[in-house]
Design an enzyme around this catalytic site. Structure first.
Site, PDB file in Angstrom:
ATOM      1  CB  CYS A  37      29.030  47.586  26.874  1.00 55.63           C
ATOM      2  SG  CYS A  37      27.797  48.581  27.712  1.00 55.63           S
ATOM      3  N   GLY A  91      34.078  40.795  23.289  1.00 52.12           N
ATOM      4  CA  GLY A  91      34.849  40.200  24.381  1.00 52.12           C
ATOM      5  C   GLY A  91      36.321  40.555  24.389  1.00 52.12           C
ATOM      6  CE  LYS A  96      38.026  48.370  25.082  1.00 45.04           C
ATOM      7  NZ  LYS A  96      37.173  48.093  23.899  1.00 45.04           N
ATOM      8  CG  ASP A 154      26.884  43.202  24.274  1.00 39.56           C
ATOM      9  OD1 ASP A 154      27.895  43.927  24.251  1.00 39.56           O
ATOM     10  OD2 ASP A 154      25.912  43.365  23.494  1.00 39.56           O
ATOM     11  CG  ASP A 201      19.177  47.337  29.150  1.00 41.07           C
ATOM     12  OD1 ASP A 201      20.232  48.018  29.085  1.00 41.07           O
ATOM     13  OD2 ASP A 201      18.035  47.809  28.967  1.00 41.07           O
ATOM     14  CG  ASP A 217      34.445  49.366  25.415  1.00 40.86           C
ATOM     15  OD1 ASP A 217      34.858  50.518  25.211  1.00 40.86           O
ATOM     16  OD2 ASP A 217      34.655  48.414  24.635  1.00 40.86           O
ATOM     17  CB  CYS A 268      35.894  53.644  19.999  1.00 42.02           C
ATOM     18  SG  CYS A 268      34.345  52.928  19.475  1.00 42.02           S
TER      19      CYS A 268
HETATM   20  C1  LIG Z   1      32.045  49.287  21.983  1.00 41.56           C
HETATM   21  S1  LIG Z   1      31.157  47.818  21.912  1.00 41.56           S
HETATM   22  C2  LIG Z   1      31.958  46.834  23.123  1.00 41.56           C
HETATM   23  C3  LIG Z   1      33.280  46.237  22.691  1.00 41.56           C
HETATM   24  C4  LIG Z   1      33.851  45.266  23.733  1.00 41.56           C
HETATM   25  N1  LIG Z   1      33.948  45.875  25.039  1.00 41.56           N
HETATM   26  C5  LIG Z   1      35.227  44.724  23.353  1.00 41.56           C
HETATM   27  O1  LIG Z   1      36.216  45.262  23.788  1.00 41.56           O
HETATM   28  O2  LIG Z   1      35.268  43.763  22.578  1.00 41.56           O
HETATM   29  C6  LIG Z   1      29.666  48.248  22.723  1.00 41.56           C
HETATM   30  C7  LIG Z   1      28.757  47.079  23.043  1.00 41.56           C
HETATM   31  O3  LIG Z   1      27.677  47.588  23.835  1.00 41.56           O
HETATM   32  C8  LIG Z   1      26.562  46.765  23.627  1.00 41.56           C
HETATM   33  N2  LIG Z   1      25.388  47.473  24.171  1.00 41.56           N
HETATM   34  C9  LIG Z   1      24.661  48.450  23.607  1.00 41.56           C
HETATM   35  N3  LIG Z   1      23.679  48.842  24.454  1.00 41.56           N
HETATM   36  C10 LIG Z   1      23.806  48.083  25.571  1.00 41.56           C
HETATM   37  C11 LIG Z   1      23.063  47.991  26.792  1.00 41.56           C
HETATM   38  N4  LIG Z   1      22.017  48.773  27.032  1.00 41.56           N
HETATM   39  N5  LIG Z   1      23.457  47.080  27.691  1.00 41.56           N
HETATM   40  C12 LIG Z   1      24.514  46.258  27.465  1.00 41.56           C
HETATM   41  N6  LIG Z   1      25.237  46.299  26.321  1.00 41.56           N
HETATM   42  C13 LIG Z   1      24.877  47.199  25.396  1.00 41.56           C
HETATM   43  C14 LIG Z   1      26.594  46.545  22.128  1.00 41.56           C
HETATM   44  O4  LIG Z   1      25.850  45.385  21.794  1.00 41.56           O
HETATM   45  C15 LIG Z   1      28.097  46.412  21.853  1.00 41.56           C
HETATM   46  O5  LIG Z   1      28.466  45.060  21.809  1.00 41.56           O
END
Ligand SMILES: C[S@@+](CC[C@H](N)C(=O)[O-])C[C@H]1O[C@@H](n2cnc3c(N)ncnc32)[C@H](O)[C@@H]1O
Length: 367
Positions: free
Chosen positions: A195, A199, A201, A216, A238, A255, A308
């Site tokens: 997730c 970007g 992390k 993502d 996904d 994340d 978070c």
């Molecule tokens: C907390 S943010 C991630 C922040 C990122 N790790 C960073 O540090 O910049 C959560 C992310 O999960 C993605 N997300 C939501 N459902 C998802 C899924 N089923 N599969 C993959 N990504 C997903 C969202 O689009 C979002 O960008």
């Protein structure tokens, strides 16, 4: 001219309320088009973020002296005035006089009269939700999940966040930096960040010399990973149905998408947007994502799950879901921040202790 700062702030408040604009996207846009001096930009930012956070409290201060429905711009002018008087402790002649100047002409008498009464009156808050300006469900939820510490957390999330810039210039909250470090990626290891957008992390992971793939679900946001971490293999996928070979990673980071209740200092309007069903709804998503992520781990591999937020149904609830049986060793909290250990239920950062976002972290090694 601080008068222009107030006018810009009033325009911003109208658009946040009327159009559902995001404060942290709208404000830079408005400031970019303005010719305000740096001091006034700072003041406009304080007014917009502060009044947005403290909207419920400001309405309480004002509504004691208003007996009728108000046009949105008039209400926002009153909120702005009440914020300057009560929370910025500005002298009434400036806060009232200059706010009246930017109020719609036909309402200036009313705005003047009401703000003068706000300036003169004391206040007895009916409850913490009004005083601290949060929806009741957030106050109740954190009170239930964090106990008496919830008030300190809610208070701290009313303050402007500390801005932390990494050595490479990327602005990232320390809590997120600590999570990325806690993945403990080693040179040559295969690491999946499932997730990953935008970007933040993934960039830290890639800098370790590990072989990182970032994914993502949202195609639009995948582009952000590409621009933040050029050269990193990135895909739109996904995480519930990962497109990777089972057992093929040394470390997997989830994340997770979460209710975001730990980030309310950085997102002034978020408290008014997040709905009360979000924690349960997103916990269900998170359970699916971590279950899928576990399958990607090689024997001895490490799953890192972070969120978070500060609710028990996310965070510790996900740990409970995973840690049944003896498949995993729960790793100790990392030493890079004031993580509060929660036994087999991971660890967390509380904003008033760490001066960061509220964050939950769980690290499990597959046995
Ligand atoms: C907390 S943010 C991630 C922040 C990122 N790790 C960073 O540090 O910049 C959560 C992310 O999960 C993605 N997300 C939501 N459902 C998802 C899924 N089923 N599969 C993959 N990504 C997903 C969202 O689009 C979002 O960008």
């Amino acid at each position: 001219m601080t008068d222009s700062a107030r006018r810009l702030a009033l325009d911003a408040l109208d658009r946040i309320e009327r159009d559902g604009a995001y404060a942290n996207l709208l404000l830079p846009e408005l400031l970019g088009r303005s010719s305000l001096a740096p001091r006034d930009r700072h003041f406009a930012t304080e007014l917009v973020y502060g009044t947005t956070r403290m909207k419920r409290a400001c309405d309480f201060l004002v509504d004691r002296f208003v007996a009728r429905e108000l046009d949105l711009r008039v209400r926002n002018a009153l909120r702005l005035g009440a914020y300057q008087l009560h929370f910025l402790k500005m002298p009434p002649h400036a806060a009232v006089g200059e706010t009246v100047e930017i109020a719609p002409k036909p309402a200036r008498g009313l705005v003047n009269a009401v703000l003068r009464r706000v300036a003169d009156a004391g206040v007895e808050w009916p409850d913490d939700g009004t005083r601290l300006s949060y929806p009741d469900w957030i106050v109740d939820r954190l009170q239930r999940d964090l106990g008496e510490r919830s008030v300190d957390v809610l208070e701290r999330m009313n303050e402007a966040p500390r801005v932390t810039e990494r050595a490479d210039g990327y602005v990232q909250d320390l809590a997120s930096q600590w999570v990325a470090e806690a993945v403990d990626a080693q040179p040559g290891e295969r690491v999946a960040d499932l997730c990953a957008a935008p970007g933040g992390k993934a960039m830290v992971l890639a800098a370790t010399g590990a072989t990182v793939v970032a994914a993502d679900i949202r195609k639009g946001r995948v582009g952000l990973i590409r621009s933040n971490a050029p050269g990193l293999p990135v895909l739109a996928a996904d995480a519930a149905r990962p497109a990777f070979r089972p057992g093929s990673f040394h470390r997997v980071l989830v994340d997770a998408p979460c209710s975001g209740l730990g980030t309310l200092r950085r997102r002034p309007d978020a408290r008014w947007r997040i709905d009360a069903a979000a924690p349960e709804r997103l916990a269900a998503v998170q359970r699916t994502l971590v279950d899928a992520a576990v399958k990607l781990l090689a024997p001895g591999g490490t799953l890192v799950y972070s969120a978070c937020t500060l609710t028990d149904v996310e965070g510790p609830g996900i740990a409970e879901h995973l840690v049944s049986g003896d498949r995993f060793t729960v790793l100790d909290p990392p030493g890079n921040g004031p993580w509060e250990a929660m036994g087999t239920h991971g660890c967390r950062l509380l904003p008033h202790v760490s001066d960061t976002d509220g964050m939950y972290l769980l690290r499990l090694r597959l046995t």
